[in-house]
Design a protein around this motif. Structure first.
Motif, PDB file in Angstrom:
ATOM      1  N   GLN A  67       0.948  -1.264  -0.092  1.00 39.60           N
ATOM      2  CA  GLN A  67      -0.094  -0.164   0.072  1.00 39.60           C
ATOM      3  C   GLN A  67       0.840   1.510  -0.015  1.00 39.60           C
ATOM      4  O   GLN A  67       1.871   1.265   0.802  1.00 39.60           O
ATOM      5  CB  GLN A  67      -0.976  -0.055   1.352  1.00 39.60           C
TER       6      GLN A  67
ATOM      7  N   THR B 139      -2.370   5.619   1.075  1.00 41.33           N
ATOM      8  CA  THR B 139      -3.326   4.385   1.504  1.00 41.33           C
ATOM      9  C   THR B 139      -3.519   4.278   3.067  1.00 41.33           C
ATOM     10  O   THR B 139      -4.395   3.998   3.748  1.00 41.33           O
ATOM     11  CB  THR B 139      -3.281   3.427   0.604  1.00 41.33           C
ATOM     12  N   ARG B 140      -2.064   3.908   3.643  1.00 42.59           N
ATOM     13  CA  ARG B 140      -2.032   3.582   4.958  1.00 42.59           C
ATOM     14  C   ARG B 140      -2.623   4.679   5.920  1.00 42.59           C
ATOM     15  O   ARG B 140      -3.390   4.201   6.571  1.00 42.59           O
ATOM     16  CB  ARG B 140      -0.547   3.177   5.180  1.00 42.59           C
TER      17      ARG B 140
ATOM     18  N   LYS C 266      -6.559   4.824   5.523  1.00 43.04           N
ATOM     19  CA  LYS C 266      -7.187   3.873   6.218  1.00 43.04           C
ATOM     20  C   LYS C 266      -7.214   3.964   7.800  1.00 43.04           C
ATOM     21  O   LYS C 266      -8.022   4.045   8.462  1.00 43.04           O
ATOM     22  CB  LYS C 266      -6.491   2.504   5.859  1.00 43.04           C
ATOM     23  N   LYS C 267      -5.970   4.238   8.350  1.00 41.04           N
ATOM     24  CA  LYS C 267      -5.854   4.517   9.794  1.00 41.04           C
ATOM     25  C   LYS C 267      -6.650   5.671  10.285  1.00 41.04           C
ATOM     26  O   LYS C 267      -7.511   5.512  11.095  1.00 41.04           O
ATOM     27  CB  LYS C 267      -4.290   4.641  10.229  1.00 41.04           C
TER      28      LYS C 267
ATOM     29  N   SER D 221      -9.115   7.007   8.734  1.00 40.32           N
ATOM     30  CA  SER D 221     -10.799   6.498   8.577  1.00 40.32           C
ATOM     31  C   SER D 221     -11.355   5.747   9.620  1.00 40.32           C
ATOM     32  O   SER D 221     -12.178   5.973  10.119  1.00 40.32           O
ATOM     33  CB  SER D 221     -11.077   6.129   7.316  1.00 40.32           C
TER      34      SER D 221
ATOM     35  N   THR E  81     -11.593   6.994   0.840  1.00 39.71           N
ATOM     36  CA  THR E  81     -12.432   5.384   1.603  1.00 39.71           C
ATOM     37  C   THR E  81     -13.501   5.132   0.835  1.00 39.71           C
ATOM     38  O   THR E  81     -13.554   3.622   0.409  1.00 39.71           O
ATOM     39  CB  THR E  81     -12.719   5.780   3.047  1.00 39.71           C
TER      40      THR E  81
ATOM     41  N   ARG F 140     -12.361   3.348  -2.429  1.00 35.71           N
ATOM     42  CA  ARG F 140     -11.658   2.022  -2.189  1.00 35.71           C
ATOM     43  C   ARG F 140     -12.800   1.005  -1.809  1.00 35.71           C
ATOM     44  O   ARG F 140     -12.564   0.076  -2.676  1.00 35.71           O
ATOM     45  CB  ARG F 140     -10.572   2.286  -1.230  1.00 35.71           C
ATOM     46  N   ASP F 141     -13.729   1.320  -1.209  1.00 39.34           N
ATOM     47  CA  ASP F 141     -14.778   0.308  -1.048  1.00 39.34           C
ATOM     48  C   ASP F 141     -15.642  -0.016  -1.720  1.00 39.34           C
ATOM     49  O   ASP F 141     -15.975  -1.195  -2.391  1.00 39.34           O
ATOM     50  CB  ASP F 141     -15.461   0.897   0.374  1.00 39.34           C
TER      51      ASP F 141
END
Length: 129
Positions: A4, A8-9, A12-13, A15, A69, A72-73
């Motif tokens: 990633q 992106t990392r 994600k963290k 979110s 997010t 990506r989802d």
């Protein structure tokens, strides 16, 4: 599947963190502290500017975080649905990339499937009579 990206990392963290009750409580606490300090600063324009600027910056950044997010989802879900269509024996594989079609093409397909559903309901109702 590569590693990633840093964005992106972090996204994600962030979110995951912002979706936690603790984050809400932190935001609520910040607003409470700001409100309680109002009399100390005489409810000055600067005091008001602090909360306005802070919330504007956070909102601005959150818009991009939420969109990333969501993208990506949605993409992951689309790939999973494509795989389910692909492995289904009687599936219409032409439906694999519907997200690439124009609005009018999607509308025509939706109408086709709505008509199929309407006919299936009529057949079911006729059998139950």
């Amino acid at each position: 599947m590569g590693t990633q990206s840093a964005f992106t990392r972090v996204a994600k963290k962030a979110s995951v963190f912002t979706g936690q009750p603790a984050c809400f409580m932190l935001a609520l606490g910040t607003v409470a502290v700001w409100g309680l300090t109002g009399p100390l600063f005489g409810f000055s324009d600067t005091w008001q500017l602090v909360i306005n600027t802070g919330t504007t910056i956070i909102t601005f950044l959150m818009v991009f975080l939420i969109q990333n997010t969501q993208n990506r989802d949605t993409e992951a879900m689309q790939i999973k649905l494509d795989e389910l269509i692909r492995v289904s024996r009687n599936a219409n594989n032409a439906l694999l990339d519907l997200e690439e079609l124009e609005e009018r093409e999607l509308d025509a397909l939706r109408e086709r499937y709505e008509e199929m559903a309407r006919r299936a309901r009529e057949v079911k109702q006729a059998r139950t009579r």
